[in-house]
Scaffold this motif. Structure first.
Motif, mmCIF file in Angstrom:
data_model
loop_
_atom_site.group_PDB
_atom_site.id
_atom_site.type_symbol
_atom_site.label_atom_id
_atom_site.label_comp_id
_atom_site.label_asym_id
_atom_site.label_seq_id
_atom_site.Cartn_x
_atom_site.Cartn_y
_atom_site.Cartn_z
ATOM 1 N N GLN A 189 0.824 -1.214 0.000
ATOM 2 C CA GLN A 189 0.000 0.000 0.000
ATOM 3 C C GLN A 189 0.856 1.261 0.000
ATOM 4 N N VAL A 190 1.968 1.204 0.743
ATOM 5 C CA VAL A 190 2.872 2.355 0.793
ATOM 6 C C VAL A 190 3.412 2.627 -0.619
ATOM 7 N N GLN A 216 2.010 1.598 -3.545
ATOM 8 C CA GLN A 216 0.910 1.995 -4.444
ATOM 9 C C GLN A 216 0.533 3.458 -4.246
ATOM 10 N N GLN A 217 0.495 3.870 -2.988
ATOM 11 C CA GLN A 217 -0.007 5.224 -2.698
ATOM 12 C C GLN A 217 1.114 6.250 -2.570
ATOM 13 N N HIS A 218 2.336 5.813 -2.894
ATOM 14 C CA HIS A 218 3.512 6.705 -2.839
ATOM 15 C C HIS A 218 3.596 7.445 -1.508
ATOM 16 N N ILE A 219 3.447 6.701 -0.409
ATOM 17 C CA ILE A 219 3.477 7.344 0.910
ATOM 18 C C ILE A 219 4.922 7.502 1.365
ATOM 19 N N GLN A 270 1.659 8.437 8.294
ATOM 20 C CA GLN A 270 0.498 8.067 7.478
ATOM 21 C C GLN A 270 0.288 6.559 7.449
ATOM 22 N N CYS A 271 1.235 5.828 7.975
ATOM 23 C CA CYS A 271 1.149 4.356 7.925
ATOM 24 C C CYS A 271 0.220 3.789 8.996
ATOM 25 N N LEU A 283 -3.141 2.780 7.689
ATOM 26 C CA LEU A 283 -2.937 1.642 6.763
ATOM 27 C C LEU A 283 -2.703 0.359 7.556
#
Length: 314
Positions: A69-70, A72-75, A80-81, A84
């Protein structure tokens, strides 16, 4: 009803406080302590989840999902984790659409578990819950090896206002189930709840006994929907996972009742059981009263674990 749910959430938040101190305070310091997302960051989260009894395999799955997810979402920001991570744990714990199918059908619910895990109490509470939903419930006292089990169940049956079919101490559990099926049919009961013994140290006897019980149900009551719930003590952590695994070898386990979550730092075990055995946790218990057994709600559980909703609860 909403009041009761709110009260339960509050108790859940309190009950999971030890687990939360164990897991979440550590994770929060990682989220605020790291300026970038790197291997060390993931490793630290992994370590804390494993320490919180979420288990190696489950933790690996959660971390893998987080990394995906990190990416995919360019975090870029570790803080912000957190959401998630919570969502990833919730996903691991989904109960499934048909988890409570037995409530909608004529059903037999077998409850198994070793002594001391709160099995008989859970059976009593479940009887009370189903009765309060307007169901006609019959209880079968098929744990005939422990003298106190029958007496305890009688008290619960009286409290819940349901009929109890009991065997004498030392009676054949399968014959108790046989009598209870006859009673359930005669009285047109919705749910027949059977309290059965669970002696894991003597697996062969247990297998034999369960086989006889399953056979009688299949023969005498083939139209009934069959649910087999295993009661586990949340305070025993990885040991509860081992027990669930063993019971799953001898019975067709369809769900877990996890008790005593109010006294444990090992609440993460709920996540591990679900994800490692693919058997959903269907009910959790956080105390002694009849309302302290509730259907398991992954969102509520994870929010309580991370204390995510406590701010909004006031």
């Amino acid at each position: 009803m909403a009041e009761e749910k709110k009260g339960f959430f509050k108790r859940l938040v309190e009950g999971l406080s030890k687990t939360r101190e164990n897991i979440v305070s550590g994770i929060d310091s990682i989220f605020s302590g790291y300026s970038s997302i790197d291997d060390d960051f993931y490793e630290e989260i992994e370590e804390i989840l494993v320490m919180g009894d979420i288990g190696i395999n489950t933790t690996t799955a959660i971390i893998e999902r987080l990394k995906e997810q990190v990416a995919q979402q360019h975090i870029k920001d570790p803080s912000q984790c957190k959401q998630l991570l919570m969502d990833s744990i919730k996903e691991q714990m989904s109960v499934g659409e048909t988890a409570y199918e037995f409530e909608n059908r004529k059903s037999v619910v077998l409850v198994i578990g070793v002594n001391g895990v709160g099995k008989t109490t859970s059976v009593g509470k479940l009887a009370g819950k189903l009765k309060s939903q307007g169901k006609k419930v019959i209880l079968a006292a098929a744990d005939t090896f422990r003298a106190a089990a029958g007496e305890q169940l009688t008290q619960w049956a009286n409290r819940a206002g349901v009929e109890l079919i009991g065997g004498q101490e030392g009676a054949d559990p399968a014959s108790v189930v046989y009598d209870a099926i006859a009673a359930a049919k005669a009285r047109n009961a919705d749910v027949l709840l059977c309290d059965t013994a669970g002696r894991l140290h003597n697996k062969k006897n247990l297998m034999e006994e369960l086989r006889k019980i399953y056979k009688i149900i299949a023969r005498e009551y083939p139209e009934a929907y069959l649910e087999t719930l295993v009661v586990l003590d949340g305070t025993t952590g990885q040991n509860a996972l081992a027990q669930a695994r063993q019971f799953n070898e001898v019975a067709n386990v369809t769900g877990i009742i996890l008790t005593k979550l109010d006294g444990t730092a090992k609440g993460g075990i709920a996540v591990a059981i679900q994800s490692e055995l693919e058997i959903p946790v269907k009910y959790i218990g956080v105390g002694e009263t009849i309302d302290d057994l509730q259907k398991f709600n992954p969102d509520e559980f994870v929010n309580a674990l991370f204390n995510a909703e406590a701010q909004n609860e006031e």
